[in-house]
Structure formats: structure tokens, C-alpha cells
Write a protein that holds these residues in place. Structure first.
Motif, PDB file in Angstrom:
ATOM      1  N   LEU A 121       0.785  -1.324  -0.094  1.00  0.00           N
ATOM      2  CA  LEU A 121      -0.349   0.087  -0.004  1.00  0.00           C
ATOM      3  C   LEU A 121       0.333   1.235  -0.021  1.00  0.00           C
ATOM      4  CD1 LEU A 121      -2.154  -1.275   2.260  1.00  0.00           C
ATOM      5  CD2 LEU A 121      -3.073  -1.039   0.180  1.00  0.00           C
ATOM      6  N   ARG A 122       2.204   0.906  -0.222  1.00  0.00           N
ATOM      7  CA  ARG A 122       2.593   1.850  -0.041  1.00  0.00           C
ATOM      8  C   ARG A 122       2.499   3.097  -1.132  1.00  0.00           C
ATOM      9  NH1 ARG A 122       5.388  -1.561  -2.829  1.00  0.00           N
ATOM     10  NH2 ARG A 122       7.158  -1.374  -5.006  1.00  0.00           N
ATOM     11  N   CYS A 123       3.065   4.263  -1.119  1.00  0.00           N
ATOM     12  CA  CYS A 123       3.110   5.382  -2.626  1.00  0.00           C
ATOM     13  C   CYS A 123       4.124   4.873  -3.553  1.00  0.00           C
ATOM     14  CB  CYS A 123       3.377   7.200  -2.157  1.00  0.00           C
ATOM     15  SG  CYS A 123       3.463   8.082  -2.540  1.00  0.00           S
ATOM     16  N   HIS A 124       3.497   4.643  -4.242  1.00  0.00           N
ATOM     17  CA  HIS A 124       3.615   5.004  -5.712  1.00  0.00           C
ATOM     18  C   HIS A 124       4.642   5.174  -6.654  1.00  0.00           C
ATOM     19  CE1 HIS A 124       0.828   5.801  -7.733  1.00  0.00           C
ATOM     20  NE2 HIS A 124       1.568   6.169  -9.047  1.00  0.00           N
ATOM     21  N   THR A 174       6.818   7.850  -5.011  1.00  0.00           N
ATOM     22  CA  THR A 174       7.963   8.206  -3.874  1.00  0.00           C
ATOM     23  C   THR A 174       9.033   6.333  -4.097  1.00  0.00           C
ATOM     24  OG1 THR A 174       6.679   8.364  -1.574  1.00  0.00           O
ATOM     25  CG2 THR A 174       7.505   9.848  -3.384  1.00  0.00           C
ATOM     26  N   ASN A 175       7.622   5.203  -3.755  1.00  0.00           N
ATOM     27  CA  ASN A 175       8.187   4.187  -3.164  1.00  0.00           C
ATOM     28  C   ASN A 175       8.424   3.943  -1.502  1.00  0.00           C
ATOM     29  OD1 ASN A 175       8.433   1.143  -3.779  1.00  0.00           O
ATOM     30  ND2 ASN A 175      11.027   1.998  -3.763  1.00  0.00           N
ATOM     31  N   ARG A 176       7.462   4.972  -1.229  1.00  0.00           N
ATOM     32  CA  ARG A 176       7.540   5.092  -0.235  1.00  0.00           C
ATOM     33  C   ARG A 176       6.682   4.809   1.031  1.00  0.00           C
ATOM     34  NH1 ARG A 176       9.436  11.114   0.482  1.00  0.00           N
ATOM     35  NH2 ARG A 176       7.207  11.429   1.262  1.00  0.00           N
ATOM     36  N   ALA A 177       6.895   3.606   2.150  1.00  0.00           N
ATOM     37  CA  ALA A 177       5.758   3.038   2.551  1.00  0.00           C
ATOM     38  C   ALA A 177       5.510   3.919   4.335  1.00  0.00           C
ATOM     39  CB  ALA A 177       6.260   1.617   3.169  1.00  0.00           C
ATOM     40  N   THR A 178       4.534   3.957   4.906  1.00  0.00           N
ATOM     41  CA  THR A 178       4.193   3.846   6.396  1.00  0.00           C
ATOM     42  C   THR A 178       3.577   3.146   6.499  1.00  0.00           C
ATOM     43  OG1 THR A 178       3.540   6.223   7.567  1.00  0.00           O
ATOM     44  CG2 THR A 178       1.846   5.184   5.854  1.00  0.00           C
ATOM     45  N   GLU A 179       3.205   3.351   8.386  1.00  0.00           N
ATOM     46  CA  GLU A 179       2.284   1.917   9.209  1.00  0.00           C
ATOM     47  C   GLU A 179       0.858   1.843   8.853  1.00  0.00           C
ATOM     48  OE1 GLU A 179       2.510   1.135  13.947  1.00  0.00           O
ATOM     49  OE2 GLU A 179       3.544   1.141  12.715  1.00  0.00           O
ATOM     50  N   VAL A 236      -6.125  -1.945  -5.450  1.00  0.00           N
ATOM     51  CA  VAL A 236      -5.334  -0.819  -4.824  1.00  0.00           C
ATOM     52  C   VAL A 236      -5.181   0.044  -5.776  1.00  0.00           C
ATOM     53  CG1 VAL A 236      -4.346   0.528  -3.155  1.00  0.00           C
ATOM     54  CG2 VAL A 236      -5.021  -2.178  -2.540  1.00  0.00           C
ATOM     55  N   ILE A 237      -6.237   1.246  -5.682  1.00  0.00           N
ATOM     56  CA  ILE A 237      -5.332   2.258  -6.278  1.00  0.00           C
ATOM     57  C   ILE A 237      -4.489   3.414  -5.968  1.00  0.00           C
ATOM     58  CG2 ILE A 237      -6.822   4.652  -7.905  1.00  0.00           C
ATOM     59  CD1 ILE A 237      -9.077   2.694  -8.297  1.00  0.00           C
ATOM     60  N   GLY A 274      -1.778   7.075   6.161  1.00  0.00           N
ATOM     61  CA  GLY A 274      -2.321   6.210   5.717  1.00  0.00           C
ATOM     62  C   GLY A 274      -3.741   5.875   6.076  1.00  0.00           C
ATOM     63  N   LYS A 275      -4.341   6.782   6.983  1.00  0.00           N
ATOM     64  CA  LYS A 275      -6.417   5.948   6.906  1.00  0.00           C
ATOM     65  C   LYS A 275      -6.687   6.196   6.045  1.00  0.00           C
ATOM     66  CE  LYS A 275      -4.622   8.447  10.991  1.00  0.00           C
ATOM     67  NZ  LYS A 275      -5.270   8.984  12.388  1.00  0.00           N
ATOM     68  N   ALA A 276      -6.528   5.893   4.276  1.00  0.00           N
ATOM     69  CA  ALA A 276      -6.929   5.764   3.676  1.00  0.00           C
ATOM     70  C   ALA A 276      -6.770   4.722   2.256  1.00  0.00           C
ATOM     71  CB  ALA A 276      -7.302   7.245   2.634  1.00  0.00           C
ATOM     72  N   ILE A 277      -7.675   4.446   1.606  1.00  0.00           N
ATOM     73  CA  ILE A 277      -7.407   3.467   0.245  1.00  0.00           C
ATOM     74  C   ILE A 277      -8.232   3.726  -0.278  1.00  0.00           C
ATOM     75  CG2 ILE A 277      -7.393   0.864   0.103  1.00  0.00           C
ATOM     76  CD1 ILE A 277      -6.408   0.380   2.465  1.00  0.00           C
TER      77      ILE A 277
END
Length: 188
Positions: free
Chosen positions: A79-82, A84-89, A113-114, A142-145
């Protein structure tokens, strides 16, 4: 959906599961202590990231309510940011919300997942390019999908989410997806 029998969650059965699972949260890590939406019986999701073409079919919570930290990390990665390739919890409440909607729709759906986590850089880019992207989006925390389920109408997904009366539910019929978040119950 397969031909097997599926439990369709009503608000009442969902709330009963919530109360039961709330008792299971005693002694859990801090991030699990304040879960408002309780887990549905099966903590399993099948996800496909539409930007990276990665798939993940994972059980992130066992039937006793124990979260698997490795599985949650795998979800954070997918579910990371595509951009920047950064993830969060990711907030486990939004993961549980997506799971509850999936189960409401029969379960065993592959969630496309979009957008999960969005880095500030990517969110600013989207704000500049498109109308309707919030400057202070819950994606940043990191509270939305945002997602779709192939073969399932976004309108049906929206209705299933609204029936749960939990979190934010955004409906984007022209773009063909639904937004779920772990904020207060509201819809647009």
C-alpha cells in the motif's frame, strides 16, 4: 464470488463481532488498543496494486484477534506510495474496514488498490493536476484506501460500506472506484 455459502454481515452481526473482538484487544500493542472498528472473523485480504502490478494474498490477523506484524508490514509495503516508493504504517482500522466490506460482498474478492498511502510530494502533484484531491488527505496518514473490485459495481461496494456505518466512504463512479478511510462516518 464462488458458489460456496458466505456469511453476509449485517450491521448488528458486525457490531456483535466488534464487541467480542474488543475484549481480545487487551494487552495488544498501542496501535491496536484504540481500534474502533472491530475485526470481522477472518483477517484475510487478497490485494492487487494497480500501479506496481504486485499481488498479496495474506492473513494479517488470526481468529483469536492477534495481528501478524510481518503480514502488516507486507500490507504497508503493498500500500506504499508508488510515486516515491515510500511506505508508512497503515492504520489497521482502514485495513479492517476494507476487509469488512469485502466480507459483506461475499469475501474472497481480489481488491484492486488504486491508492493507499500517499507521500506529501505525490499528494501535492495530484492536487495540482486534479480537482477533488484533498490537500490534507487521510491518504497522507495511511488512513485511506481507494480501490475497485473487478466484476463488482462500485455502487454495490459503496452500499456495502455505507451499511457498516463506519469511516469515510467516497464514491467515484466516473473513475470506477470507492474510497474508504478510518475517519469519522461520512460519505460523498
Amino acid at each position: 464470488m464462488s458458489g460456496s455459502t458466505h456469511h453476509h454481515w449485517t450491521r448488528r452481526s458486525f457490531l456483535k463481532a466488534s464487541l467480542a473482538s474488543a475484549f481480545l484487544l487487551v494487552g495488544k500493542p498501542a496501535w491496536a488498543q484504540d481500534l474502533i472498528v472491530p475485526p470481522v472473523p477472518e483477517g484475510r485480504l487478497a490485494l492487487y496494486n494497480t500501479h506496481t502490478s504486485e499481488r498479496l494474498d495474506i492473513t494479517y490477523r488470526d481468529p483469536s484477534g492477534q495481528y501478524d506484524p510481518d503480514a502488516l508490514n507486507a500490507l504497508n509495503h503493498l500500500l506504499r506510495c508508488h510515486y516515491t516508493n515510500r511506505a508508512t504504517e497503515m492504520d489497521v482500522r482502514v485495513i479492517e474496514f476494507v476487509n469488512a466490506v469485502d466480507k459483506q460482498l461475499g469475501g474472497d474478492n481480489e481488491i484492486h488498490v488504486i491508492s493507499g498511502f500517499r507521500s506529501p510530494e505525490y499528494n501535492r502533484l495530484l492536487v495540482r493536476k486534479r480537482r477533488g484531491v484533498a490537500r490534507h488527505s487521510l491518504h497522507l496518514a495511511g488512513k485511506a484506501i481507494d480501490f475497485r473490485i473487478p466484476g463488482v459495481s462500485p455502487n454495490l461496494i459503496k452500499k456495502a460500506a455505507l451499511d457498516l456505518k463506519y469511516g469515510g466512504v467516497g464514491y467515484y463512479p466516473r473513475r470506477g472506484f470507492v474510497h474508504l478511510d478510518s475517519g469519522t462516518f461520512r460519505h460523498w
